[in-house]
Design an enzyme around this catalytic site. Structure first.
Site, mmCIF file in Angstrom:
data_model
loop_
_atom_site.group_PDB
_atom_site.id
_atom_site.type_symbol
_atom_site.label_atom_id
_atom_site.label_comp_id
_atom_site.label_asym_id
_atom_site.label_seq_id
_atom_site.Cartn_x
_atom_site.Cartn_y
_atom_site.Cartn_z
ATOM 1 N N TRP A 1 0.878 -1.313 -0.138
ATOM 2 C CA TRP A 1 -0.201 -0.538 0.040
ATOM 3 C C TRP A 1 0.895 1.266 -0.191
ATOM 4 C CZ3 TRP A 1 -4.211 -1.052 -1.837
ATOM 5 C CH2 TRP A 1 -5.137 -2.796 -1.890
ATOM 6 N N ASP B 1 -1.753 6.617 6.135
ATOM 7 C CA ASP B 1 -2.939 5.624 5.798
ATOM 8 C C ASP B 1 -2.706 5.074 6.790
ATOM 9 O OD1 ASP B 1 -4.419 4.101 4.794
ATOM 10 O OD2 ASP B 1 -3.120 3.535 3.606
ATOM 11 N N LYS C 1 -12.437 -1.606 6.807
ATOM 12 C CA LYS C 1 -11.205 -2.326 7.790
ATOM 13 C C LYS C 1 -12.081 -2.080 8.837
ATOM 14 C CE LYS C 1 -9.397 -3.033 3.475
ATOM 15 N NZ LYS C 1 -7.518 -1.923 3.000
HETATM 16 C C1 PLP Z 1 -7.509 -1.812 1.661
HETATM 17 C C2 PLP Z 1 -6.143 -1.017 2.350
HETATM 18 C C3 PLP Z 1 -6.208 0.306 1.106
HETATM 19 C C4 PLP Z 1 -6.864 0.216 -0.350
HETATM 20 O O1 PLP Z 1 -7.721 0.356 0.596
HETATM 21 P P1 PLP Z 1 -9.117 0.608 -1.037
HETATM 22 O O2 PLP Z 1 -10.164 1.600 0.051
HETATM 23 O O3 PLP Z 1 -9.857 -0.553 -1.276
HETATM 24 O O4 PLP Z 1 -8.608 1.591 -1.581
HETATM 25 C C5 PLP Z 1 -5.326 1.073 1.432
HETATM 26 N N1 PLP Z 1 -4.382 1.264 2.380
HETATM 27 C C6 PLP Z 1 -4.347 0.016 3.063
HETATM 28 C C7 PLP Z 1 -3.373 0.408 4.686
HETATM 29 C C8 PLP Z 1 -5.665 -0.977 3.355
HETATM 30 O O5 PLP Z 1 -5.725 -2.049 4.344
#
Ligand code: PLP
Length: 361
Positions: A102, A172, A196
């Protein structure tokens, strides 16, 4: 009805009381004769829902007044471009720490818009640790430093933030938002896809310091400019109404049933300790991450034997522990134990693993 324990990395489990409340309110939300899915986003009823959601998030995460909270769409992945377009605006430089896929995707996206540099990486050991950095690793004129706080695929987390001096830190927090208290003042910007730890897919939360808004690159599409959404209370266009409503129910669950983020952390510690404790004592299973960087949310583990891993995943699925197969780049298994996974789910999983170990060694 029998519900499984869902160990998926995302979308993932929601608290059962939230699902029940949503079911109860499906046909008639608080006497207005319609569901939240159907109502106008400009209605008074929905205005109260989004206001309450923001108020609760500010209270639970202790977000200071000089930060905006934005309810957006496009997932965490859209933020990879949005962060760069909005924040890489003074010197067109940003420093990225590569702790997994990511972070790497975010860095590659930013590199399309400016001088994005990877300052450290843990790719040499399949991202099984958090690389150490000091202030000297970052360029003095970087517009921001970027990290992925919890690495969903590899199961690492920053227990201690990198020292970036007065360079704004961007994180993030898609897979760890509201899993424990966080000092928002340490960050220029935080973002998270909701699927999540907060709500169903479709909602992305951005928490951004006000002084970082308003200097987006000229090429920035209107919908990708934080200012557009900050100036319009996240109502420039139709927001993901139903997902915001579920997020509000999850926030109420954290506040009223869990008792806030201190308590949430205690419960998450308890679950993680159970699982890591077993992994450390097991002769068959072992965790893939160095102990000091272990995530509270995502726990990858292996037996070291692909056939045995596959057998475990198959038998676990049959026993009601679903989505426990590891990411293809790590192999083995991964148990994502987000906020909504009950302690009982982890206890039962550990029992099942002990049993499997006894039968297979
Ligand atoms: C799941 C995830 C993403 C991607 O998220 P989307 O909503 O599918 O674009 C980005 N960063 C992290 C840390 C993630 O767990």
């Amino acid at each position: 009805m029998s519900r499984v324990y869902n160990f998926s990395a995302g979308p993932s489990m929601l608290p059962e009381s939230v699902l029940k409340k949503a079911a109860e309110q499906m046909l008639d939300y608080e006497g207005c004769g319609q569901s939240v899915m159907e109502m106008s986003h400009r209605s008074k009823v929905f205005a109260k829902i989004i206001e309450d959601a923001e108020k609760l998030l500010r209270e639970i995460m202790n977000i200071p007044d000089n930060y905006k909270v934005l309810f957006l769409q496009g997932g965490g992945s859209s933020q990879f471009a949005m962060v760069a377009m909005n924040l890489m605006n003074k010197n067109k430089k940003a420093d990225y720490i590569i702790t997994g896929q990511w972070a790497k995707k975010a860095w590659k996206e930013a590199a399309r818009y400016g001088d994005a540099r990877a300052v450290a990486s843990s790719e040499d050991k399949t991202f099984s640790y958090i690389p150490k950095t000091t202030r000297a690793d970052f360029r003095d004129d970087a517009d921001y430093v970027y990290i992925c706080m919890n690495n969903t695929i590899y199961g690492t987390v920053y227990h201690e933030l990198p020292d970036t001096g007065d360079i704004p830190l961007v994180a993030d927090i898609s897979s760890c938002i509201m899993s424990e208290p966080i000092d928002v003042t340490k960050f220029g910007l935080l973002f998270a896809g909701a699927q999540k730890n907060m709500a169903p897919a479709g909602l992305t939360i951005v928490i951004v310091r006000e002084d970082l808004i308003g200097n987006a690159m000229d090429i920035t599409p209107t919908m990708f400019n934080y200012k557009t959404h900050a100036d319009n209370g996240s109502m420039f266009n139709t927001p993901p109404c139903y997902t915001i409503y579920i997020a509000k129910l999850v926030l109420e669950w954290i506040k009223n049933e869990v008792g806030g983020l201190e308590n949430m952390k205690k419960i998450n510690d308890q679950k993680a300790n159970l699982l890591y404790g077993f992994l450390d004592s097991s002769k068959l299973f072992k965790g893939t991450v160095v102990p000091e960087d272990r995530s509270l949310m995502n726990v990858p583990f292996v037996t070291g034997n692909d056939e045995l891993d596959a057998k475990f995943v198959k038998e676990a699925t049959e026993a009601g522990f679903v989505n426990i197969k590891g990411h293809r780049t790590v192999g083995g298994m991964r148990a994502s134990i987000y906020n909504a996974m009950p302690v009982e789910g982890v206890e039962k999983l550990v029992e099942f693993m002990k049993d499997f170990e006894a039968k297979n060694s």
